[in-house]
Design a protein around this motif. Structure first.
Motif, PDB file in Angstrom:
ATOM      1  N   MET A   1       0.805  -1.068   0.167  1.00  0.00           N
ATOM      2  CA  MET A   1      -0.008   0.101   0.064  1.00  0.00           C
ATOM      3  C   MET A   1       1.026   1.304  -0.115  1.00  0.00           C
ATOM      4  O   MET A   1       1.610   1.422   0.822  1.00  0.00           O
ATOM      5  CB  MET A   1      -0.877   0.046   1.435  1.00  0.00           C
ATOM      6  CG  MET A   1      -1.849   1.081   1.266  1.00  0.00           C
ATOM      7  SD  MET A   1      -2.674   1.411   3.044  1.00  0.00           S
ATOM      8  CE  MET A   1      -3.276  -0.365   3.218  1.00  0.00           C
ATOM      9  N   PRO A   2       0.623   2.189  -1.019  1.00  0.00           N
ATOM     10  CA  PRO A   2       1.594   3.552  -0.621  1.00  0.00           C
ATOM     11  C   PRO A   2       1.308   4.345   0.386  1.00  0.00           C
ATOM     12  O   PRO A   2       0.187   4.005   1.111  1.00  0.00           O
ATOM     13  CB  PRO A   2       0.809   4.310  -1.932  1.00  0.00           C
ATOM     14  CG  PRO A   2       0.049   3.305  -2.755  1.00  0.00           C
ATOM     15  CD  PRO A   2      -0.312   2.219  -2.005  1.00  0.00           C
ATOM     16  N   VAL A   3       2.288   4.860   1.183  1.00  0.00           N
ATOM     17  CA  VAL A   3       2.384   5.461   2.135  1.00  0.00           C
ATOM     18  C   VAL A   3       2.642   7.039   1.966  1.00  0.00           C
ATOM     19  O   VAL A   3       3.312   7.524   1.064  1.00  0.00           O
ATOM     20  CB  VAL A   3       3.643   5.112   3.100  1.00  0.00           C
ATOM     21  CG1 VAL A   3       3.634   5.826   4.573  1.00  0.00           C
ATOM     22  CG2 VAL A   3       3.235   3.472   3.373  1.00  0.00           C
ATOM     23  N   LEU A   4       1.741   7.881   2.544  1.00  0.00           N
ATOM     24  CA  LEU A   4       1.725   9.177   2.448  1.00  0.00           C
ATOM     25  C   LEU A   4       2.274   9.841   3.825  1.00  0.00           C
ATOM     26  O   LEU A   4       1.516   9.505   4.933  1.00  0.00           O
ATOM     27  CB  LEU A   4       0.283   9.858   2.047  1.00  0.00           C
ATOM     28  CG  LEU A   4       0.533  11.529   1.660  1.00  0.00           C
ATOM     29  CD1 LEU A   4       1.191  11.591   0.419  1.00  0.00           C
ATOM     30  CD2 LEU A   4      -0.669  11.904   1.706  1.00  0.00           C
ATOM     31  N   GLY A  23     -10.805   5.686  -4.783  1.00  0.00           N
ATOM     32  CA  GLY A  23     -10.868   4.678  -3.858  1.00  0.00           C
ATOM     33  C   GLY A  23      -9.325   3.865  -3.574  1.00  0.00           C
ATOM     34  O   GLY A  23      -9.264   2.626  -3.554  1.00  0.00           O
ATOM     35  N   LEU A  24      -8.618   4.752  -3.556  1.00  0.00           N
ATOM     36  CA  LEU A  24      -6.997   4.138  -3.584  1.00  0.00           C
ATOM     37  C   LEU A  24      -6.607   4.026  -1.996  1.00  0.00           C
ATOM     38  O   LEU A  24      -6.881   5.161  -1.096  1.00  0.00           O
ATOM     39  CB  LEU A  24      -5.894   5.085  -4.110  1.00  0.00           C
ATOM     40  CG  LEU A  24      -4.591   4.814  -3.812  1.00  0.00           C
ATOM     41  CD1 LEU A  24      -4.178   3.546  -4.397  1.00  0.00           C
ATOM     42  CD2 LEU A  24      -3.670   5.808  -4.245  1.00  0.00           C
ATOM     43  N   GLU A  25      -6.529   2.890  -1.325  1.00  0.00           N
ATOM     44  CA  GLU A  25      -6.007   2.900   0.180  1.00  0.00           C
ATOM     45  C   GLU A  25      -4.514   3.443   0.163  1.00  0.00           C
ATOM     46  O   GLU A  25      -3.639   3.073  -0.587  1.00  0.00           O
ATOM     47  CB  GLU A  25      -5.771   1.528   0.396  1.00  0.00           C
ATOM     48  CG  GLU A  25      -7.338   1.074   0.595  1.00  0.00           C
ATOM     49  CD  GLU A  25      -7.369  -0.302   1.644  1.00  0.00           C
ATOM     50  OE1 GLU A  25      -7.011  -0.276   2.953  1.00  0.00           O
ATOM     51  OE2 GLU A  25      -7.715  -1.401   1.222  1.00  0.00           O
ATOM     52  N   LEU A  26      -4.373   4.545   0.927  1.00  0.00           N
ATOM     53  CA  LEU A  26      -3.323   5.202   1.109  1.00  0.00           C
ATOM     54  C   LEU A  26      -2.945   5.402   2.711  1.00  0.00           C
ATOM     55  O   LEU A  26      -3.903   5.651   3.264  1.00  0.00           O
ATOM     56  CB  LEU A  26      -3.388   6.655   0.743  1.00  0.00           C
ATOM     57  CG  LEU A  26      -2.349   7.451   0.253  1.00  0.00           C
ATOM     58  CD1 LEU A  26      -1.466   6.783  -0.818  1.00  0.00           C
ATOM     59  CD2 LEU A  26      -2.892   9.002  -0.083  1.00  0.00           C
ATOM     60  N   GLU A  27      -1.705   4.678   3.226  1.00  0.00           N
ATOM     61  CA  GLU A  27      -1.386   4.833   4.603  1.00  0.00           C
ATOM     62  C   GLU A  27      -0.830   6.242   5.084  1.00  0.00           C
ATOM     63  O   GLU A  27      -0.065   6.638   4.342  1.00  0.00           O
ATOM     64  CB  GLU A  27      -0.598   3.913   5.231  1.00  0.00           C
ATOM     65  CG  GLU A  27      -0.251   3.972   6.462  1.00  0.00           C
ATOM     66  CD  GLU A  27       0.733   2.929   7.075  1.00  0.00           C
ATOM     67  OE1 GLU A  27       1.106   1.984   6.126  1.00  0.00           O
ATOM     68  OE2 GLU A  27       1.554   3.293   8.038  1.00  0.00           O
ATOM     69  N   LEU A  28      -1.823   6.796   5.964  1.00  0.00           N
ATOM     70  CA  LEU A  28      -1.279   8.224   6.093  1.00  0.00           C
ATOM     71  C   LEU A  28      -0.562   8.218   7.389  1.00  0.00           C
ATOM     72  O   LEU A  28      -0.898   7.807   8.496  1.00  0.00           O
ATOM     73  CB  LEU A  28      -2.331   9.204   6.653  1.00  0.00           C
ATOM     74  CG  LEU A  28      -1.993  10.663   6.861  1.00  0.00           C
ATOM     75  CD1 LEU A  28      -1.314  11.403   5.892  1.00  0.00           C
ATOM     76  CD2 LEU A  28      -3.198  11.464   7.489  1.00  0.00           C
ATOM     77  N   PRO A  64       3.659  17.176   1.662  1.00  0.00           N
ATOM     78  CA  PRO A  64       3.455  15.514   1.505  1.00  0.00           C
ATOM     79  C   PRO A  64       4.668  14.954   1.010  1.00  0.00           C
ATOM     80  O   PRO A  64       5.436  15.669   0.049  1.00  0.00           O
ATOM     81  CB  PRO A  64       2.222  15.316   1.011  1.00  0.00           C
ATOM     82  CG  PRO A  64       1.916  16.177  -0.043  1.00  0.00           C
ATOM     83  CD  PRO A  64       2.421  17.578   0.704  1.00  0.00           C
ATOM     84  N   VAL A  65       5.057  13.546   1.356  1.00  0.00           N
ATOM     85  CA  VAL A  65       6.047  12.643   0.628  1.00  0.00           C
ATOM     86  C   VAL A  65       5.100  11.595   0.372  1.00  0.00           C
ATOM     87  O   VAL A  65       4.638  10.796   1.466  1.00  0.00           O
ATOM     88  CB  VAL A  65       7.244  12.440   1.381  1.00  0.00           C
ATOM     89  CG1 VAL A  65       8.101  11.617   0.626  1.00  0.00           C
ATOM     90  CG2 VAL A  65       8.191  13.939   1.373  1.00  0.00           C
ATOM     91  N   LEU A  66       5.289  10.812  -0.844  1.00  0.00           N
ATOM     92  CA  LEU A  66       4.734   9.444  -0.902  1.00  0.00           C
ATOM     93  C   LEU A  66       5.778   8.476  -1.240  1.00  0.00           C
ATOM     94  O   LEU A  66       6.754   9.144  -1.802  1.00  0.00           O
ATOM     95  CB  LEU A  66       3.806   9.639  -2.352  1.00  0.00           C
ATOM     96  CG  LEU A  66       3.321   8.383  -2.745  1.00  0.00           C
ATOM     97  CD1 LEU A  66       1.917   8.166  -2.028  1.00  0.00           C
ATOM     98  CD2 LEU A  66       3.019   8.382  -4.366  1.00  0.00           C
ATOM     99  N   VAL A  67       5.601   7.393  -0.520  1.00  0.00           N
ATOM    100  CA  VAL A  67       6.602   6.456  -0.877  1.00  0.00           C
ATOM    101  C   VAL A  67       5.714   5.163  -1.417  1.00  0.00           C
ATOM    102  O   VAL A  67       4.437   4.729  -0.809  1.00  0.00           O
ATOM    103  CB  VAL A  67       7.154   5.908   0.458  1.00  0.00           C
ATOM    104  CG1 VAL A  67       7.873   4.567   0.223  1.00  0.00           C
ATOM    105  CG2 VAL A  67       8.106   7.151   0.971  1.00  0.00           C
TER     106      VAL A  67
END
Lengths: 221, 221
Positions: A1-4, A23-28, A64-67
């Motif tokens: 899961m992408p992490v923000l 509907g994208l699961e994004l872990e904050l 933000p930074v996305l991984v």
């Protein structure tokens, strides 16, 4: 899961809104802007944009930074263009021309509208809107927004959306930048197409859900 | 053949340099910024950013504008990202991650470095560099460039190029934005990696060819 990495009171709103739309699961993972903390350099300070761990992830020192897998990506607007291409279906581009136009409008808003909009928001945030200096600054910035707003008014009056005649990541990027200037209520009275489009964007369930979570986040720590 | 509306003394330099790098034939149709003309609204004024014909092509009223088939694209940096994807081979992205990072660095430079850099250049262009006000403005803008320059110094010191360990459109976009601030000669003394990278970019034959043509173009009409 992408992490923000970010927080709701930061430009991460742009990514959290988009994630809700598609509907994208994004872990904050919560990262605070250092200026929101009394003592960001204290050893037990909450994870923030000056924390060594965060700076080793992203030397830019901004959220933000996305991984996503091996990719570490900063710049909220670039993150949105990437997420829309990769996971966004019809919110992303259907072809190279749409891709180019989404990038064009994103750059247009970032370079012509974000600076003046943020200046207007800051006058309000810091309680200077009733001072002479504050009013003067708002008037200057409203004037600076005139040219880009006239361009948007013409475009949205014809097309209804930024790109492709449908709601896309370009609408999110431009609407989120224009939101700063909304704190000056009279601003959009002269731009009915922009005003109607922005209200419609912000009436979308994914925006409302993001906005409610943002309101629940403390402003200062 | 794609057509570029613009002039050598405008942000079209970015596109003309890229076209030279990739051997893309680009027809340049001369459009002047209105402020460079004494009487841009005169009926016989050269084609400029206020001319009705130009505004019907691009209501943004700014150069450069690219026309490629049905696509009409403004924003010089978006034009470069598009041309590199479509015609640029290895100067464009090899995968989605590189595409995202090229967009990231472009947005970073446009939002963090272009404003202060242009302000520095204007102080020099309008002969105010020796006045107290001019020196004060340059000092302010040099300070504003500190954070992004430290980020670039760290990145280029490690990687040598902006993206992918090779010269790409991201180098062109960032180098062209940083060029404005170069008019303040002491600026890059503290940033040897940035300085070396920028000199190498500007030593490339395609940059030199663009630059020579630019020098031949009159500043004012």
């Amino acid at each position: 899961m992408p992490v923000l990495y970010g927080s709701y009171r930061s430009r991460a709103t742009r990514n959290l809104w988009l994630a809700g739309e598609i509907g994208l699961e994004l872990e904050l993972r919560q990262v605070w802007q250092a200026y929101r903390l009394d003592k960001p350099d204290a050893p037990d300070a909450p994870f923030n944009t000056r924390s060594r761990g965060f700076l080793s992830l992203s030397p830019m020192g901004a959220i933000p930074v996305l991984v996503d897998g091996d990719l570490v990506l900063a710049e909220s607007l670039a993150i949105n263009l990437y997420l829309a291409r990769r996971y966004g279906g019809d919110l992303g581009p259907r072809d190279e021309a749409e891709n180019a136009l989404m990038t064009q409008w994103t750059l247009f808003a970032a370079t012509a509208m974000e600076g003046p909009g943020l200046a207007i928001q800051n006058v309000h945030t810091y309680g200077r809107a009733d001072s002479e200096a504050g009013r003067g600054e708002i008037a200057d910035k409203v004037e600076a927004l005139g040219r880009p707003l006239r361009v948007l008014e013409g475009h949205l009056g014809r097309d209804g959306h930024m790109v492709g005649g449908r709601f896309t990541v370009a609408d999110i990027n431009v609407a989120e930048i224009l939101r700063y200037a909304q704190s000056h209520e009279p601003l959009l009275a002269e731009y009915p197409a922009v005003d109607g489009w922005l209200r419609a964007c912000q009436a979308r369930p994914a925006f409302r859900a993001m906005w409610d979570r943002r309101a629940a986040e403390p402003m200062w720590l």
